[in-house]
Design an enzyme around this catalytic site. Structure first.
Site, PDB file in Angstrom:
ATOM      1  N   LYS A  46       0.941  -1.052  -0.056  1.00 46.65           N
ATOM      2  CA  LYS A  46      -0.186   0.247  -0.045  1.00 46.65           C
ATOM      3  C   LYS A  46       0.819   1.309  -0.150  1.00 46.65           C
ATOM      4  CE  LYS A  46      -3.241  -2.040   3.083  1.00 46.65           C
ATOM      5  NZ  LYS A  46      -3.957  -2.036   4.436  1.00 46.65           N
ATOM      6  N   GLY A  47       2.058   1.028   0.271  1.00 48.77           N
ATOM      7  CA  GLY A  47       3.009   2.359   0.760  1.00 48.77           C
ATOM      8  C   GLY A  47       3.093   3.223  -0.206  1.00 48.77           C
ATOM      9  N   GLU A 102       7.496   2.685  -6.026  1.00 48.67           N
ATOM     10  CA  GLU A 102       7.457   2.077  -4.513  1.00 48.67           C
ATOM     11  C   GLU A 102       7.751   3.182  -3.416  1.00 48.67           C
ATOM     12  OE1 GLU A 102       6.977  -0.065  -2.474  1.00 48.67           O
ATOM     13  OE2 GLU A 102       8.442  -1.676  -2.558  1.00 48.67           O
ATOM     14  N   ASP A 103       7.478   2.857  -2.485  1.00 48.27           N
ATOM     15  CA  ASP A 103       7.632   3.898  -1.369  1.00 48.27           C
ATOM     16  C   ASP A 103       9.183   4.171  -0.932  1.00 48.27           C
ATOM     17  OD1 ASP A 103       7.408   1.496  -0.179  1.00 48.27           O
ATOM     18  OD2 ASP A 103       6.154   2.044   1.441  1.00 48.27           O
ATOM     19  N   ASP A 106      14.498  -0.828   0.771  1.00 45.12           N
ATOM     20  CA  ASP A 106      15.035  -1.245   2.187  1.00 45.12           C
ATOM     21  C   ASP A 106      16.139  -2.374   1.803  1.00 45.12           C
ATOM     22  OD1 ASP A 106      15.716  -1.320   4.761  1.00 45.12           O
ATOM     23  OD2 ASP A 106      13.948  -2.284   5.460  1.00 45.12           O
ATOM     24  N   LYS A 135      16.872   3.562   1.399  1.00 50.10           N
ATOM     25  CA  LYS A 135      17.655   3.261   2.655  1.00 50.10           C
ATOM     26  C   LYS A 135      18.607   2.344   2.433  1.00 50.10           C
ATOM     27  CE  LYS A 135      14.824   2.823   6.477  1.00 50.10           C
ATOM     28  NZ  LYS A 135      13.914   1.607   7.214  1.00 50.10           N
ATOM     29  N   PHE A 156      13.233   4.012  10.954  1.00 47.95           N
ATOM     30  CA  PHE A 156      11.903   3.465  10.494  1.00 47.95           C
ATOM     31  C   PHE A 156      11.233   4.889  10.130  1.00 47.95           C
ATOM     32  CE2 PHE A 156       7.830   1.669  10.165  1.00 47.95           C
ATOM     33  CZ  PHE A 156       8.137   0.648   9.439  1.00 47.95           C
ATOM     34  N   ASP A 163       3.888   3.439   6.464  1.00 51.28           N
ATOM     35  CA  ASP A 163       3.230   3.180   7.792  1.00 51.28           C
ATOM     36  C   ASP A 163       3.825   2.385   8.726  1.00 51.28           C
ATOM     37  OD1 ASP A 163       3.213   0.700   6.295  1.00 51.28           O
ATOM     38  OD2 ASP A 163       2.073  -0.112   7.940  1.00 51.28           O
TER      39      ASP A 163
END
Ligand code: IMP
Ligand code: MG
Length: 180
Positions: A46-47, A102-103, A106, A135, A156, A163
């Protein structure tokens, strides 16, 4: 300021204005790079939904949108590298220029799997990645977004679609989680 049991958010890392300016730049670059082409923009749920809704309004091209969802298996914070697609795109991908939105990248495991496995061998014309945040501190898979908004430290991150257990997505800026 919103807080949930045990957690609150820290100071503003990226303001609404900084995000909007960068999203406009990304939209201009994408518009130039795909000039004359038709684009299929696929958001990873969902990000990515907040970022994607702003990004597409900065792309001056004929484009279609779709969404897909993926989750990576793992115990605790360690990802096993196995990725499960929980919602597939609803359109035929053959012959398309796909831009995955994409948000945050990582470990990179999700995007690596999508690019090298899921989107491979489908007669797709091209697959590129546009990530709002990168990140790199925790990267495990060798993947670099083709377009990226900002690099962030190993914290984070929440807000602007990102979220913590479904909380904080609605914050208009980017911040980070703090234990209370
Ligand atoms: P990875 O790159 O395969 O490890 O997975 C990236 C996904 O994990 C992102 O799409 C986010 O949904 C989630 N994620 C990773 N880091 C963060 C963070 O700092 N805040 C919120 N979600 C994160
Ligand atoms: Mg995500």
């Amino acid at each position: 300021m919103i807080s949930i049991p045990g957690y609150e958010v820290g100071g503003i890392l990226l303001s609404e204005e900084e995000i909007a300016a960068r999203v406009a730049e990304l939209g201009q670059r994408i518009t130039q790079d795909y000039a004359g082409e038709k684009l299929l923009v696929i958001g990873i749920l969902k990000g990515a939904f907040v970022f994607m809704s702003d990004l597409i309004r900065q792309i001056d091209l004929d484009l279609e949108t779709d969404f897909m969802a993926a989750s990576s298996y793992g115990s605790g914070t360690e990802s096993s590298g196995e990725v499960r697609i929980t919602k597939e795109p609803g359109v035929d991908l053959a012959g398309r220029h796909v831009l995955l939105v994409e948000d945050i990248v990582d470990s990179g495991i999700t995007l690596k799997y999508l690019k090298d496995t899921y989107f491979a061998d489908r007669d797709i014309r091209s697959v590129k990645i546009c990530a709002l945040l990168d990140k790199p501190a925790r990267r495990k898979a060798d993947i670099t977004p083709d377009y990226k908004g900002f690099t962030v430290d190993d914290r984070f991150i929440v807000g602007y679609g990102l979220d913590y257990r479904e909380h904080f997505r609605q914050l208009p800026h980017i911040t980070y989680l703090v234990e209370k």
